[in-house]
Design an enzyme around this catalytic site. Sequence first.
Site, mmCIF file in Angstrom:
data_model
loop_
_atom_site.group_PDB
_atom_site.id
_atom_site.type_symbol
_atom_site.label_atom_id
_atom_site.label_comp_id
_atom_site.label_asym_id
_atom_site.label_seq_id
_atom_site.Cartn_x
_atom_site.Cartn_y
_atom_site.Cartn_z
ATOM 1 N N SER A 59 0.859 -1.184 0.000
ATOM 2 C CA SER A 59 0.000 0.000 0.000
ATOM 3 C C SER A 59 0.891 1.228 0.000
ATOM 4 O O SER A 59 2.117 1.126 0.051
ATOM 5 C CB SER A 59 -0.884 0.000 1.239
ATOM 6 O OG SER A 59 -0.099 0.318 2.372
ATOM 7 N N LYS A 60 0.235 2.370 -0.028
ATOM 8 C CA LYS A 60 0.970 3.645 -0.089
ATOM 9 C C LYS A 60 1.984 3.785 1.049
ATOM 10 O O LYS A 60 2.987 4.470 0.894
ATOM 11 C CB LYS A 60 -0.014 4.812 -0.029
ATOM 12 C CG LYS A 60 -0.892 4.891 -1.265
ATOM 13 C CD LYS A 60 -0.961 6.307 -1.820
ATOM 14 C CE LYS A 60 -1.641 6.350 -3.168
ATOM 15 N NZ LYS A 60 -3.087 6.056 -3.075
ATOM 16 N N ARG A 61 1.695 3.139 2.180
ATOM 17 C CA ARG A 61 2.647 3.206 3.298
ATOM 18 C C ARG A 61 4.029 2.727 2.881
ATOM 19 O O ARG A 61 5.030 3.094 3.456
ATOM 20 C CB ARG A 61 2.176 2.303 4.451
ATOM 21 C CG ARG A 61 1.133 2.908 5.334
ATOM 22 C CD ARG A 61 0.736 1.957 6.436
ATOM 23 N NE ARG A 61 0.201 0.705 5.908
ATOM 24 C CZ ARG A 61 0.760 -0.484 6.073
ATOM 25 N NH1 ARG A 61 1.865 -0.598 6.767
ATOM 26 N NH2 ARG A 61 0.211 -1.561 5.549
#
Length: 490
Positions: free
Chosen positions: A255-257
Site C-alpha cells: 500500500s501507499k505506506r
Amino acid sequence: MTSNQKPRVRFAPSPTGFLHVGGARTALFNWLFAKHEGGTLLLRIEDTDVERNKPELVDGILVALRWLGIQWDEGPFFQSQRIEMYRAATEHILASGAGYACYCKAAAYTGGDSADENEGEGDDEGKAAKAVACSCRDLTPERRAAKEKEGIRPAIRFRTPRTGTTHFEDAVFGPRDVQNAEIEDFVLLRSSGLPTYQLSVVVDDIDMRITHIIRGADHLSNTPKQVLIYKALGAEPPIFAHVPLILGPDRTRLSKRHGATSVGSYAEEGFLPEAFRNFLALLGWSPGDDSEYLRTNELIERFSLSGVSRTNAIFDRAKLEWYNTQYLQKPPVEEILPYVEAELKRSGLWQEAWASSEREWFAHTVDLIRPRTRLLGDFSGWARAFFTDDFDYEPEARAKFWKDEKLPLLMPKLIKALEAVTDWNHDACDASLRGMATSEGVKAGLLINATRVAIVGRAVAPPLFETMVALGKDRVISRLRRALPAIPSR
Ligand code: GLU
C-alpha cells in the site's frame, strides 16, 4: 478449450484508481502468457460500479499499460456499455429457477448483504461466516405479487444450493472445493438494475470466450460464486490461475505506506519499462532457476503458469533499482538512447543535433555515463554537465578537491599545457596532465580530481580523460578557466 484452440485471456481493471503495481503484474502475467502461447489478450474496463468508478482514470490506465509495453489485441471493452447483456443473463438465471427476486431493504437482510449494498468487487473473504439465505428465497407467488404491487424494485440474488460443494481447478492453487452452505445467496443484479462484479465478470468471460482467468489471489474467494453462475448459464468454467499477492517488506499488503504504488509514478521517477517488466515478472513467478536478468523475449519464452508460486511476493524497492541499473547498463546503448532523449527533452537539455549530425557523440557520451546511473534522471541530474554548460559545482566535491593550496598556481599551468595539445584524444590528455604533475612534483590525482570537479561539477563521474574527450577541447579549457576564480587561494 480444445487442444488446438489458442488461449484467450483478459486484463480487467476497474477504474477506481491508478494502475498499481499489483494490477500491472496481473496484466503482465496475462500478456506474457498470451505471447508465450500465441494467444489473445483482451482489455476490459470493469466500470459498472457507478459509485466507485472514475471514468477519467481510464486513460491513465491505458497510458500506464502502454508505457509498460503491454499491448492488448482486443478492446478496450467497457462493461458500462454491456448492461443489457447482464440483464438478459439475469433473466435467464431467473427463468431457470437459479435466481430469485429479493425485496429486502439493507437492514432487513440479516446476512448484512443486502440488495442495496455495494457488493462484489475484490475480496469477499469473511462474508461466508455470515452467509444466510434471504427470506425472499421462498416467497410464494402471491407474496411476490404483493411486493411488486408495493412498487419495490427487487435485487436479483443467486439461489445457492444449500448442500453439496462447488469445485474448481486452479492452475496455481490446485483443486478447490467449497461447501455451498458457506456461500450466501449473493446478488447478481442490484435493485438499480446494475450488475454486480460477480455477474458481469462471468457473462463477459463467457461472451469473450476467455479460456484462462489469470488474476490476483484476492479473487480466489469469489471464484466459487462465479463457478455457480457459469453452471447456471450452462457454460463450462475456464481455467483459473490466481497469482499470489504482493506484499510490502513488512509483509502486509502493498500500500501507499510502502511508497509509490502506481505504475505512473515509477515511469516518472525514471525507471525503464523493461526493467520494471523484468522486476514485476519475478514477483510471484520463477523461471525455474535462479536467473534474474531476463529480457522480455526471454520472459515470453520461459513464462508458464506452472512457474507461478502460491507464496506471496515481497516488493523490494532496492531490487527494482538493481534491475533498472542493469537495464541502463547492459543492453546495446542504442536501446536506451530514446529514453535518455526523452529525459533530456523533459528537462530542457535536448539538442536536435544529437539525433542527427551528432548522433555518434550522443551515443558515445551516454555509453560513458551509464555505468554510473541508477535512474534516467541521472542523465539530467549529476551528469548534466555533459549536455549543458549550465551546471553547479557540488559543494562537497569543491570542498574536498579544491582545497589544496597549490591548486591556484597549478591550474593555470594545466590550462596552458592542455591548450598546447593538438590532437585531443584520451592518451594526449593523459600525457599532458601527468607530464605536468611530474614536472611540478605533485600527484596526478590532485590535478585529476580538481579538473573533474571543474569540468563536470562532481566528485564521482566517468573517467576523466574520456570525459575530456567527450566534452571537447574548447569546453574543457573554458570550464577550467571558469573554475579558476572559484578555487580558493590562501
Ligand atoms: N475488475 C476486477 C479487479 O480489478 C477484475 C477481477 C477479475 O479479473 O476477475 O479486481
